[in-house]
Design a protein around this motif. Structure first.
Motif, short mmCIF file in Angstrom:
data_model
loop_
_atom_site.label_atom_id
_atom_site.label_comp_id
_atom_site.label_asym_id
_atom_site.label_seq_id
_atom_site.Cartn_x
_atom_site.Cartn_y
_atom_site.Cartn_z
N GLU A 215 -96.70 -12.85 -44.06
CA GLU A 215 -95.36 -12.45 -43.63
C GLU A 215 -94.77 -11.36 -44.54
N ILE B 150 -92.11 -15.78 -46.53
CA ILE B 150 -92.45 -16.27 -47.87
C ILE B 150 -93.96 -16.28 -48.10
N VAL C 156 -90.48 -11.62 -40.42
CA VAL C 156 -90.66 -12.73 -39.49
C VAL C 156 -89.91 -12.32 -38.23
N SER D 175 -85.66 -12.11 -40.83
CA SER D 175 -85.72 -13.56 -40.76
C SER D 175 -85.33 -14.02 -39.36
N TRP E 253 -77.88 -12.61 -44.76
CA TRP E 253 -79.29 -12.46 -44.42
C TRP E 253 -79.50 -11.64 -43.15
N LEU F 287 -86.21 -19.45 -40.63
CA LEU F 287 -87.54 -19.03 -41.07
C LEU F 287 -87.42 -17.67 -41.73
N THR F 288 -87.95 -17.55 -42.93
CA THR F 288 -87.92 -16.29 -43.67
C THR F 288 -89.32 -15.97 -44.19
N ASP G 161 -84.12 -18.22 -49.74
CA ASP G 161 -84.98 -19.39 -49.62
C ASP G 161 -85.27 -19.71 -48.16
N ASP G 162 -86.47 -20.22 -47.90
CA ASP G 162 -86.82 -20.68 -46.57
C ASP G 162 -86.22 -22.07 -46.34
N SER G 163 -85.68 -22.32 -45.15
CA SER G 163 -84.98 -23.58 -44.89
C SER G 163 -85.91 -24.79 -44.88
N ARG H 145 -94.91 -24.12 -40.72
CA ARG H 145 -95.91 -23.13 -40.37
C ARG H 145 -97.24 -23.82 -40.05
#
Length: 324
Positions: A272, A268, A281, A242, A210, A265-266, A2-4, A9
């Motif tokens: 990206e 999603i 990323v 990430s 991760w 940041l991943t 999951d993105d934090s 963005r």
């Protein structure tokens, strides 16, 4: 993964995309270095063009608001020397005293037998139109990239009472139990001169799922009242890139103050997740503009992107999720 959600963005992402009208940047533009001079954000970006086997060059763009960039529409930095034979990649910018320097990755067969990845250094003029090559600054015996310079000299660990240049770097072949690490990790470099890293200390190694495969420095460290803010990239076992964050002691950067245990940041979004290399990323530029951080990163090795966050909010997030 999951993105934090801590970084936002920019709605106009990607902020820089390939330009079909310029052959040398028609296929991909990504992994940009940035520097904010108090009035303008300067950007040096990696560019891939047609007709060649993925040879990289460097282009230049600038912005007064940090997100609307105007290209110069000509090659800023071209591979011309033997050690740049297969291209110049992933620039980073640091200003030390009154000079601006660019570290960049070079690919060549001329450094040792067989292809090797090294890092070179160049001094940059204020208008970003001229570059003075200062040569390869990493060991010629090992692959070494993701080299970033601290923006000021710091107290030396070796010569008490003196100050030295410090850097972060990521050797890929210089790993193993003899060095206390099994995966490519971030090392702290110290040197009496900019043109060669002389002393090496293991700073960070992969600790979380991760970033299990490898980690490497992103933009140059940013000085804050809390310590040196380090944004870096981590690669998972399934090769998802990430961005992570850590804080180092201001006077002793070998001391870790805090390290976020999850990515900030991943990948999603489509830009990206899909590109020349999917699910990437890759942070390379960071500007503090009136307390707001502008983080510039490559999306899927195809485009330049931007995410923003208030400095204090990011610092609080790191401390709340401290994995040290």
């Amino acid at each position: 993964m999951d993105d934090s959600g801590i970084l936002k963005r920019h709605p106009n992402n990607p902020i820089l995309a390939p330009n079909r009208n310029n052959w040398w940047e028609s296929q991909a533009v990504f992994n940009c270095a940035t520097f904010y001079d108090g009035n303008m954000v300067h950007m040096l970006y990696r560019a891939i063009g047609e007709y060649e086997n993925y040879v990289s060059r460097i282009g230049y763009a600038s912005s007064q608001d940090g997100y609307s960039f105007k290209r110069r529409n000509q090659i800023a930095f071209d591979p011309i020397l033997d050690y740049e034979q297969f291209g110049i990649e992933d620039p980073r910018l640091s200003k030390i005293e009154d000079k601006t320097y660019m570290t960049y990755v070079v690919l060549s067969e001329h450094v040792k037998a067989g292809p090797v990845v090294s890092t070179a250094l160049a001094a940059v003029t204020k208008d970003y139109s001229h570059f003075e090559r200062l040569g390869i600054i990493t060991s010629k015996e090992m692959d070494n990239k993701d080299v970033v310079l601290f923006p000021e000299k710091l107290p030396s660990k070796l010569n008490k009472g003196e100050k030295a240049y410090f850097s972060l770097h990521r050797p890929s072949s210089w790993i193993g139990q003899a060095y206390g690490v099994d995966s490519p990790s971030i090392w702290l470099g110290e040197s009496s001169q900019l043109t060669m890293v002389e002393e090496h200390t293991l700073l960070m190694k992969p600790e979380f799922q991760w970033e299990q495969l490898k980690i490497g420095a992103g933009p140059p460290p940013l000085k804050t009242k809390y310590g040196w803010l380090v944004i870096y990239h981590g690669v998972s076992a399934d090769r998802i890139y990430s961005a992570g964050a850590a804080i180092l002691d201001l006077n002793n950067p070998s001391k870790m103050v805090c390290r976020c245990n999850k990515p900030i940041l991943t990948p999603i979004t489509e830009y990206e997740k899909t590109g020349d290399v999917d699910n990437v990323v890759f942070p390379t530029g960071l500007c503090n503009i009136d307390g707001e951080l502008f983080l510039y990163y490559g999306g899927a090795d195809k485009v330049c992107c931007l995410a923003t966050v208030e400095l204090d909010d990011l610092i609080q997030h790191i401390f709340q999720n401290n994995g040290v």
